[in-house]
Design a protein around this motif. Sequence first.
Motif, mmCIF file in Angstrom:
data_model
loop_
_atom_site.group_PDB
_atom_site.id
_atom_site.type_symbol
_atom_site.label_atom_id
_atom_site.label_comp_id
_atom_site.label_asym_id
_atom_site.label_seq_id
_atom_site.Cartn_x
_atom_site.Cartn_y
_atom_site.Cartn_z
ATOM 1 N N SER A 67 106.781 -120.270 32.250
ATOM 2 C CA SER A 67 108.205 -120.582 32.438
ATOM 3 C C SER A 67 109.084 -120.254 31.242
ATOM 4 C CB SER A 67 108.385 -122.077 32.733
ATOM 5 O OG SER A 67 107.638 -122.444 33.841
ATOM 6 N N HIS A 68 108.466 -119.863 30.154
ATOM 7 C CA HIS A 68 109.295 -119.517 28.994
ATOM 8 C C HIS A 68 108.534 -118.513 28.149
ATOM 9 C CE1 HIS A 68 112.380 -120.679 25.791
ATOM 10 N NE2 HIS A 68 111.611 -119.757 25.223
ATOM 11 N N VAL A 69 108.887 -117.261 28.309
ATOM 12 C CA VAL A 69 108.196 -116.219 27.561
ATOM 13 C C VAL A 69 109.193 -115.114 27.245
ATOM 14 C CG1 VAL A 69 107.358 -115.267 29.743
ATOM 15 C CG2 VAL A 69 106.234 -114.602 27.651
ATOM 16 N N HIS A 70 109.004 -114.512 26.089
ATOM 17 C CA HIS A 70 109.827 -113.352 25.712
ATOM 18 C C HIS A 70 108.941 -112.143 25.975
ATOM 19 C CE1 HIS A 70 112.685 -116.110 23.728
ATOM 20 N NE2 HIS A 70 111.580 -116.822 23.572
ATOM 21 N N PHE A 71 108.841 -111.772 27.254
ATOM 22 C CA PHE A 71 107.776 -110.867 27.674
ATOM 23 C C PHE A 71 107.968 -109.456 27.133
ATOM 24 C CE2 PHE A 71 105.105 -108.436 30.593
ATOM 25 C CZ PHE A 71 103.958 -109.208 30.571
ATOM 26 N N VAL A 286 121.681 -118.185 32.462
ATOM 27 C CA VAL A 286 122.269 -117.763 31.192
ATOM 28 C C VAL A 286 121.658 -118.578 30.064
ATOM 29 C CG1 VAL A 286 124.405 -117.600 29.861
ATOM 30 C CG2 VAL A 286 124.405 -117.067 32.307
ATOM 31 N N LYS A 287 121.103 -117.883 29.096
ATOM 32 C CA LYS A 287 120.416 -118.543 27.981
ATOM 33 C C LYS A 287 121.416 -118.854 26.873
ATOM 34 C CE LYS A 287 116.638 -119.599 25.464
ATOM 35 N NZ LYS A 287 115.766 -118.675 24.750
ATOM 36 N N VAL A 288 121.452 -120.121 26.505
ATOM 37 C CA VAL A 288 122.352 -120.580 25.454
ATOM 38 C C VAL A 288 121.527 -121.351 24.419
ATOM 39 C CG1 VAL A 288 124.491 -121.848 24.978
ATOM 40 C CG2 VAL A 288 124.058 -120.990 27.286
ATOM 41 N N GLU A 374 115.426 -125.921 27.655
ATOM 42 C CA GLU A 374 114.227 -125.284 27.119
ATOM 43 C C GLU A 374 113.724 -126.057 25.906
ATOM 44 O OE1 GLU A 374 112.895 -122.674 28.843
ATOM 45 O OE2 GLU A 374 114.571 -123.183 30.181
ATOM 46 N N HIS A 375 112.467 -126.373 25.917
ATOM 47 C CA HIS A 375 111.712 -127.014 24.829
ATOM 48 C C HIS A 375 111.729 -128.538 24.882
ATOM 49 C CE1 HIS A 375 111.433 -122.958 23.442
ATOM 50 N NE2 HIS A 375 112.708 -122.877 23.122
ATOM 51 N N VAL A 376 112.937 -129.166 24.885
ATOM 52 C CA VAL A 376 113.014 -130.631 24.917
ATOM 53 C C VAL A 376 111.943 -131.215 23.985
ATOM 54 C CG1 VAL A 376 113.394 -132.594 26.484
ATOM 55 C CG2 VAL A 376 113.359 -130.290 27.411
ATOM 56 N N SER A 437 104.651 -120.878 27.497
ATOM 57 C CA SER A 437 104.036 -120.659 26.180
ATOM 58 C C SER A 437 105.035 -120.374 25.080
ATOM 59 C CB SER A 437 103.082 -119.473 26.268
ATOM 60 O OG SER A 437 103.827 -118.282 26.501
ATOM 61 N N ASP A 438 106.212 -119.848 25.452
ATOM 62 C CA ASP A 438 107.137 -119.296 24.470
ATOM 63 C C ASP A 438 106.504 -118.112 23.732
ATOM 64 O OD1 ASP A 438 109.544 -118.929 23.255
ATOM 65 O OD2 ASP A 438 109.512 -120.758 22.067
ATOM 66 N N CYS A 439 105.551 -117.458 24.360
ATOM 67 C CA CYS A 439 104.947 -116.265 23.761
ATOM 68 C C CYS A 439 106.057 -115.267 23.408
ATOM 69 C CB CYS A 439 103.986 -115.646 24.782
ATOM 70 S SG CYS A 439 103.215 -114.139 24.219
HETATM 71 ZN ZN LIG Z 1 111.673 -118.882 23.349
#
Ligand SMILES: [Zn+2]
Length: 540
Positions: A67-71, A286-288, A374-376, A437-439
Motif C-alpha cells: 500500500s505504500h511503495v515508491h516502485f 494526491v500525495k501531500v 500515510e505512516h501514522v 513497505s515504503d520500499c
Molecule cells: Zn514513502
Amino acid sequence: MLQADLLLQNGRIYPVEPAHLRAQAVAVKDGRIFAIGDDSELEPLIGSETRVIHLEGRLVLPGFTDSHVHFVAYALRRHQIILSGVDDWEEIRRRIRAGVERAAPGEWVRGWGWNQNLWGDGTFPSKADLDDIAPRNPVALNRTDFHSLWVNSLALEKAGITAETPDPPEGRIDRDPATGEPSGILREWGAMRMIEDVIPVPDDDAVNAALQDALAEAHQLGLTGVHDMRVETEKLNALRAFHRLYRCGELTLRVSCALPVDHLDEAIAVGLGSGLGDATLRIGGVKVFTDGSMGSGTAWMLEPYADDPHNYGMAIIPQDQLRDIAHRVEQAGLSLIIHAIGDRAVREVLDVLTEIRDENEGWRMEKGLRHRIEHVQIVHPDDIPRLAQLGVIASMQPVHVMDDWPVADRVWGHERSRTAYALRSLLDAGTHLALGSDCPVAPLNPLLGIQAAVLRQNERGEPRDGWYPEERLTVAEAVRGYTMGPAYAVGLEDVLGSIAPGKLADLVVLDQDIFEIEPVEIASVKPTMTIFDGRVVYPA
Ligand SMILES: [Zn+2]
C-alpha cells in the motif's frame, strides 16, 4: 459444461473473506475467480483446455498489495549503491568506494539506505567523508528514510550550493556553525531537490527495462499490486512510466498512482479524479507531506523530542495551506494521501479532515472517496478513535518497527511511544488498515511486513516479547492488511482483495502455511507461484 482456464486443487485456500473459510480448490475463468470449494465440487470444471495445478496442500492467498511503495524509484535504485542495514562505517565507505570505481569519471554516483543510527552515536556524516573517495564524481546518497541526502563537495558545486545559499522553503541545508559552509547533509525535499534537479534522468528505455526487472521481483515476492507513492523527482513521471507498459499489455501489477501535489492545479484543470483508469492502472489520489521523519528528527510532534528538548520536528506545509489543498483535492473528487508521521502532524490532518467533513454537505468519504494518512507512526491516544470516526484509512508500514523501536524509545521516549505503530489500537477502534513497505525505505517483501506486524521484533528477536506487544496483529489481520485493506483503500474492494467468485484472479501460492509455522519463520516463506489476472506470472 463450462471449463475452467485454470484450476488449483488439493491446496489450502484462504480467501480472507469470509475469514473462517478454508477451501481446497479454486477455479479461474477469463481472468476471474469462477469458483472456490472442495476438490470434488470443482472437478467437473476440468475440461480438455484446463490447466490443472496440484498444490500438494500449499496455502493460497489473494495476491499481496503493497500500500505504500515508491516502485519506479525502487526500480531505478536497485542497481545503485545500497547501504541499507549496514552498521559498520568501514563497510559503508567500502561500498561507496566500489560504486565510485564502477562509475565513469564525472558520472553521478547514487546510492541510498544509510542510517547513521546504525554505525555510530547518531551523528550525521559529512561531505568530507566522501571527498577523499570520490574526488572526481558527484555523489548523492539518500538516507534510509529518503528525508536526508548526503553529498560530496563536487555535488554541492554542481548544484551551486555554497555558504551563501539560503535554506530553501520546505528544507534545510546543514552547515558548519563557524563558517556557514554546507556540511554535505540536505534535509527534506525542498533542499534535496536542489541536487536532484541537476542529476540527469534516465531515458524511457532505461526506465522500461528497470521497471520490467522490478516487476519480476515483485511477482517473486507474491505481489500483484502496489500503491505507488511516486518518485522523489518530478522529472521522472511514474504514471507515464507505468502507462507505457500498460499500453503494451506488459503491466502485470495493479498500480494505483499518487499524483504530486505540485501539479494539483493541472490535475484539477484536466479533471483527473481518484479511480480514473481501471483495476490495473488508476489514479490513486494526491500525495501531500505534512512533516518529515522520525530518524531525521523532522517528524512534527506535540511535545519536544526526548533527546532534544528544543526540537518539535518540522511542519512541511503551513496549516492554512494544507487546509486549502485538502478542500480543493476533496472538491475535485480526488483522495488525499497525506504523509503524517509525528503525533502533531497526524492531529493537524485529522483536524483539517474534520473541518472539511463538517463544512461540506456531501462528505465524499461517504461516497466512496478514500482519504488516507500515510505512516501514522505515532498518534496521540486521544486521536486514535478519530481515524475510524472520519473513515480515514491508516496506511502503515509495520516493517519499520523492526529497526525503529530503539530509535523511537530514544527520540520520542519509551512512555510516549506506547502509541507508536499502534496497529492493534487503530484496528480495534475500527480503522481500515492498509499495510505496505515504503520500499525502498524498507525491503519490498510483504511477508517481512506480516512477520513484523505479528512479532514487533527485530531480526535478532528483540525485544523478546515484542515491542509493545499489545499492539501486535494476528497473522490473519496482517494478511488482510496486505490484501483486502489495500483494495478498500483504493475503492477496489468489489473486485480485489479476497478470493471470491467474480473477483479478479490475483493469487499467490506459498511454500509454507504462515498460519501454522512459527511467526519468526514467516519472512523466509517463499511464494512458489504468483498469478495475475488469471495468468501465472511467477515462475516466469
Ligand atoms: Zn514513502
